[in-house]
Scaffold this active site. Structure first.
Site, PDB file in Angstrom:
ATOM      1  N   GLY A  33       0.835  -1.208   0.000  1.00  0.00           N
ATOM      2  CA  GLY A  33       0.000   0.000   0.000  1.00  0.00           C
ATOM      3  C   GLY A  33       0.860   1.244   0.000  1.00  0.00           C
ATOM      4  N   ASN A  34       0.242   2.374   0.303  1.00  0.00           N
ATOM      5  CA  ASN A  34       1.001   3.621   0.411  1.00  0.00           C
ATOM      6  C   ASN A  34       0.358   4.518   1.465  1.00  0.00           C
ATOM      7  OD1 ASN A  34      -0.906   5.616  -0.958  1.00  0.00           O
ATOM      8  ND2 ASN A  34      -0.684   4.059  -2.570  1.00  0.00           N
ATOM      9  N   ARG A  35       0.982   5.656   1.741  1.00  0.00           N
ATOM     10  CA  ARG A  35       0.602   6.480   2.890  1.00  0.00           C
ATOM     11  C   ARG A  35      -0.549   7.454   2.624  1.00  0.00           C
ATOM     12  NH1 ARG A  35       4.329   6.351   7.039  1.00  0.00           N
ATOM     13  NH2 ARG A  35       6.313   5.340   6.546  1.00  0.00           N
TER      14      ARG A  35
END
Ligand code: CTP
Ligand code: CA
Length: 226
Positions: A33-35
């Site tokens: 995923g990412n932030r």
């Protein structure tokens, strides 16, 4: 200048907004995923609704309530699911605002069972490239007015202008990530670029920036599409 919404600058327009991260599953318990928190995209969807637009919000995995006035929300997980949902929703839309942080790659295969640790050796994951949602819309003969986002840690203007051109966008909203700005933060600061111009939207909370962004998009939309 704080935008006034008495004039409902997107009255009657259909606007699709994508927001949040995507999760690319590795196995039943793990993902890449990412932030992205989704807050900027959700603020943009709310501002578009307040400006009179009929808004469809395509959301990656986030823990945010649907903003007031948003007509339709479609929850997705992966980039492939977001691509399918956006393509369908954007088919009859006037404007698409791609605020999602779409994963660029996904694991080549999703393991049916939880991967077991092989102690003492490295693990290599093979990744396949995801489709570019904005570029694929732009490649269609008839497509909505396209707005991208670019979160960069360096060379903001050159990377943003390159994406504007390469993806065939009408506008791009660029911001520097870091220094207490950008992902996972309340405030943001944006520079908007379009083929023959630019505008600074100085540091502000995401709701205020979203309103200014919608004003600018409406102005450009009217200039380009009448
Ligand atoms: N985007 C998209 N589909 C993808 C990747 C990105 O539609 N598969 C959109 C994003 O929603 C954003 C814009 O493209 O509006 C720019 O995303 P960004 O990640 O900055 O661009 P990339 O071309 O992926 O470049 P890089 O990650 O190398 O900076
Ligand atoms: Ca990317």
């Amino acid at each position: 200048i704080v935008a006034s919404f008495g004039d409902r600058v997107l009255q009657g327009k259909k606007v699709v907004v994508s927001a949040g991260p995507t999760y690319e599953d590795i196995d039943p318990v793990r993902f890449i995923g990412n932030r992205s928190s989704g807050r900027m995209g959700f603020a943009v969807a709310e501002a578009a609704a307040q400006a009179g637009a009929q808004v469809t919000l395509v959301a990656g995995p986030v823990t945010l309530a649907t903003p007031h006035g948003v007509a339709e929300r479609i929850d997705v997980r992966s980039a492939a699911q977001m691509h399918a949902a956006v393509t369908k929703a954007a088919a009859d839309a006037d404007i698409y605002i791609g605020a999602a942080a779409v994963g660029d790659y996904r694991p080549n295969a999703v393991s049916e069972h939880k991967l077991k640790k092989q102690s003492g050796s490295d693990l290599t994951l093979q990744l396949a490239e995801n489709p570019d949602i904005l570029a694929s819309l732009s490649a269609q003969r008839v497509h909505p007015f396209l707005v991208g986002f670019a979160a960069e840690t360096q060379n903001v203007e050159s990377y943003a202008r390159d994406k504007l051109q390469r993806k065939g966008l009408d506008m791009i909203a660029a911001n520097q990530v870091g220094h207490g700005l950008g992902f996972e933060t309340a405030d943001n600061a944006i520079t908007l670029y379009w083929p023959d111009g630019s505008a600074e939207l100085p540091r502000a909370d995401k709701a205020s920036l979203a309103h200014q962004l919608i004003e600018r998009i409406a102005t450009r939309y009217k200039a380009v599409r009448g």
